[in-house]
Design a protein around this motif. Structure first.
Motif, PDB file in Angstrom:
ATOM      1  N   VAL A 144     -24.609  -7.916  -5.479  1.00 42.33           N
ATOM      2  CA  VAL A 144     -24.154  -9.241  -5.046  1.00 42.33           C
ATOM      3  C   VAL A 144     -25.315 -10.227  -5.045  1.00 42.33           C
ATOM      4  O   VAL A 144     -25.197 -11.366  -5.535  1.00 42.33           O
ATOM      5  N   LEU A 145     -26.455  -9.806  -4.514  1.00 40.22           N
ATOM      6  CA  LEU A 145     -27.632 -10.680  -4.507  1.00 40.22           C
ATOM      7  C   LEU A 145     -28.079 -11.002  -5.924  1.00 40.22           C
ATOM      8  O   LEU A 145     -28.483 -12.136  -6.212  1.00 40.22           O
ATOM      9  N   LEU A 148     -25.804 -13.594  -7.406  1.00 40.05           N
ATOM     10  CA  LEU A 148     -26.048 -14.918  -6.837  1.00 40.05           C
ATOM     11  C   LEU A 148     -27.397 -15.502  -7.263  1.00 40.05           C
ATOM     12  O   LEU A 148     -27.716 -16.639  -6.901  1.00 40.05           O
ATOM     13  N   LEU A 150     -30.402 -14.430  -6.350  1.00 37.10           N
ATOM     14  CA  LEU A 150     -31.331 -14.462  -5.223  1.00 37.10           C
ATOM     15  C   LEU A 150     -32.487 -13.488  -5.365  1.00 37.10           C
ATOM     16  O   LEU A 150     -33.428 -13.535  -4.563  1.00 37.10           O
TER      17      LEU A 150
END
Length: 308
Positions: A144-145, A148, A150
């Motif tokens: 997920v990171l 995104l 990140l």
């Protein structure tokens, strides 16, 4: 003769003599709390005096209350490193930016979930609590990171820690203890939820907000494992990560040549002195801040736990 009440004087209280049992109980409480204080404080004090003592002299042992040979060489060895200085900036930045953002977002969620008129309020509360006990795991979280954008990004230290359900429950309980008539009076005067939240809830909830701010700040200040997982750039390593590297460096035999080089140049540091200095560098800022918000911390925890 006029009595003392008519003259506006308070009558003197007659103190009964203390019994031997009460004296013994007081002496026991003082001795017990003294022992607890010594057990709690002395290990930290010992670390401090070893860190400010000359490293070669500290090897002899026998340091209990005061340093024998005062020296700040261990601190100088750590703090003069350019990479460590940059890591301090990263740690300060993530703490200064992440703490107010986390407190604000958590307080907004807490206020929303504390409103009785919220449609499906029980469902949303249960949904938040569910996330405290069940998660997708480290690999999905990492993906997920990555999705995104990140990874290897400073904001990976901010956004994932911007919301804590535990802290939200503390603030929600505190807000729920406020009189409902206050909110109704503001709405009668034409105020909306934003007015209630920013002009009334935030000032009145200052104790619990300061408590949560302390939790978040300590977490941000001490975090290092997330940097190892989600960043590979040395420019994004926080202070705690650098301290771990320094501790590991001085715990291996690879530092023998470095220590010999230090001895030739007059730099007297050892593995123990570096560990002690690193411990103090990591903990002193938080210890220095805590006394200023201690009253809010105690009040926030006590009142925030009235309802739940």
């Amino acid at each position: 003769m006029q009595n003392t009440a008519a003259m506006g004087l308070r009558p003197k209280k007659i103190r009964r003599p203390r019994t031997p049992g009460e004296w013994m109980l007081d002496i026991f409480k003082v001795l017990f709390l003294t022992v607890v204080a010594v057990i709690t404080v002395y290990p930290f004090w010992n670390v401090f005096i070893v860190s400010i003592n000359d490293a070669t002299d500290a090897v002899r042992g026998g340091l209990y209350l005061w340093p024998r040979v005062f020296s700040l060489q261990s601190y100088q060895n750590i703090l003069t490193r350019s990479d460590f200085q940059h890591s301090i900036l990263i740690t300060v930045a993530r703490t200064v930016i992440g703490t107010p953002l986390a407190v604000l977002c958590t307080a907004m969620a807490a206020y929303t979930l504390s409103r009785k008129e919220l449609m499906g309020g029980k469902f949303w509360n249960l949904l938040f609590v569910f996330t405290m006990y069940f998660g997708g795991g480290q690999v999905p979280y990492y993906m997920v990171l990555k999705g995104l954008g990140l990874l290897d990004n400073f904001w990976v230290f901010i956004f994932p820690l911007i919301m804590s359900v535990y802290n939200m429950i503390l603030i929600k309980s505190y807000i729920a203890s406020m009189p409902e008539s206050l909110f109704e009076a503001v709405k009668i005067d034409g105020g909306n939820d934003l007015v209630i939240f920013f002009r009334f809830v935030l000032p009145l909830a200052k104790p619990i907000l300061m408590t949560v701010a302390l939790f978040v700040a300590i977490n941000q200040w001490n975090s290092w494992f997330d940097a190892n997982l989600y960043t590979s750039s040395e420019n994004l390593k926080p202070m705690q990560s650098k301290l771990v590297e320094i501790l590991n460096q001085y715990q291996t035999g690879a530092t023998t040549s470095q220590q010999m080089s230090n001895a030739k140049t007059g730099v007297t540091v050892t593995a123990d002195s570096i560990r002690m200095a690193a411990t103090m560098v990591a903990t002193l800022p938080i210890i220095m801040i805590y006394p200023f918000i201690q009253k809010y911390f105690v009040k926030g925890i006590m009142l925030g736990a009235v309802k739940g």
